[in-house]
Design an enzyme around this catalytic site. Structure first.
Site, PDB file in Angstrom:
ATOM      1  N   HIS A 151     -79.444 -69.693  65.579  1.00 33.29           N
ATOM      2  CA  HIS A 151     -79.265 -71.140  65.442  1.00 33.29           C
ATOM      3  C   HIS A 151     -80.582 -71.857  65.725  1.00 33.29           C
ATOM      4  O   HIS A 151     -80.972 -72.782  65.016  1.00 33.29           O
ATOM      5  CB  HIS A 151     -78.202 -71.642  66.428  1.00 33.29           C
ATOM      6  CG  HIS A 151     -76.798 -71.536  65.938  1.00 33.29           C
ATOM      7  ND1 HIS A 151     -76.187 -70.326  65.675  1.00 33.29           N
ATOM      8  CD2 HIS A 151     -75.859 -72.496  65.672  1.00 33.29           C
ATOM      9  CE1 HIS A 151     -74.937 -70.536  65.276  1.00 33.29           C
ATOM     10  NE2 HIS A 151     -74.722 -71.839  65.253  1.00 33.29           N
ATOM     11  N   HIS A 206     -76.158 -67.695  74.310  1.00 24.74           N
ATOM     12  CA  HIS A 206     -77.549 -67.249  74.434  1.00 24.74           C
ATOM     13  C   HIS A 206     -78.118 -67.608  75.797  1.00 24.74           C
ATOM     14  O   HIS A 206     -77.676 -68.565  76.430  1.00 24.74           O
ATOM     15  CB  HIS A 206     -78.428 -67.886  73.356  1.00 24.74           C
ATOM     16  CG  HIS A 206     -78.219 -67.316  71.989  1.00 24.74           C
ATOM     17  ND1 HIS A 206     -78.701 -66.087  71.613  1.00 24.74           N
ATOM     18  CD2 HIS A 206     -77.570 -67.813  70.900  1.00 24.74           C
ATOM     19  CE1 HIS A 206     -78.365 -65.843  70.360  1.00 24.74           C
ATOM     20  NE2 HIS A 206     -77.669 -66.874  69.901  1.00 24.74           N
TER      21      HIS A 206
END
Length: 255
Positions: A151, A206
């Site tokens: 992302h 993450h």
């Protein structure tokens, strides 16, 4: 004309090859990193849905550049606008393709577990033997592909590239009105990239270093590719304008 057509085919074909490679790498199993029992707390964050789903990332990646290019096409008075926008399409699509392959390759090679890996391994929250997970195999493998954040790398690739395009195409230093507002609007893509990236840290998909690493990768690729295509555009514009002048002179001689 034939060489020009072959050039377009090769450009588009190479980008398709990059995306096919990306999809192929996504199916690879990552490096299985050994995890000590004492480390499990580091990967024991809750497994929650993404704040910004993948479909919204794709909408941003495609929609923002498309909107900017449409506005540029409608407002520009340059004779070379068609060539410029075609080359910009080649530039940003190449940047996305390179980033896709590099990001997928790094995920496979590094094999870093995500913060929520424990609950991918043991969905019921019970277990300590990380080598014998009970969760879905696909979820486990995806849980070992934390670095870098896709992302983050994709959003920074596209938003940095389009921001560079806007600052290169338009003079924001002397707007006729609302100088601060116009400058802020020009920076909105970067702000959007930061928001998308940080969302991956907030939803425990993450680590912060994954997000920062993805941002650095995406920004670096955008800078390199944009610089290359900007120099290419200058040369193409020069040749195009010279050709127009030659045709104009020839028409005058005929008259």
């Amino acid at each position: 004309m034939l060489l020009l057509t072959l050039d377009h085919i090769s450009e588009i074909g190479f980008r398709l090859l990059l995306w096919i490679t990306y999809l192929y790498l996504n199916k690879w199993a990552p490096f299985i990193k050994h995890i000590e029992e004492e480390e499990l707390w580091y990967y024991r964050y809750p497994s929650v849905p993404s704040i910004i789903p993948l479909i919204y990332l794709y909408l941003v990646m495609i929609g923002i550049p498309l909107l900017v290019y449409i506005i540029s096409f409608l407002c520009s008075k340059k004779e070379t606008i068609y060539n410029d926008l075609r080359n910009q399409f080649y530039g940003i699509s190449l940047a996305y393709g390179i980033n896709a392959v590099l990001t997928a390759l790094l995920k496979v090679i590094i094999g870093r577990p995500r913060p929520n890996f424990f609950y991918r391994c043991f969905p019921d929250g019970v277990g300590i033997d990380i080598q014998n997970c009970t969760g879905d195999w696909g979820s486990q493998m995806d849980g070992r592909k934390s670095f870098p954040s896709a992302h983050s790398s994709f959003s920074f690739t596209g938003m940095v590239y389009i921001t560079l395009y806007m600052f290169n195409e338009y003079d924001f230093s002397h707007p006729c009105f609302a100088r601060g507002v116009i400058f802020f609007l020009a920076l909105l893509p970067i702000i959007l990239a930061i928001v998308i990236s940080l969302s991956r840290f907030c939803d425990y998909h993450h680590h912060m270093s994954d997000v920062v690493g993805g941002g650095i990768i995406g920004t670096s690729i955008a800078l390199l590719v944009f610089h290359y295509y900007s120099e290419y555009n200058i040369e193409k514009d020069r040749k195009y304008l010279e050709k127009l002048r030659e045709l104009h002179v020839a028409d005058m001689e005929v008259e």
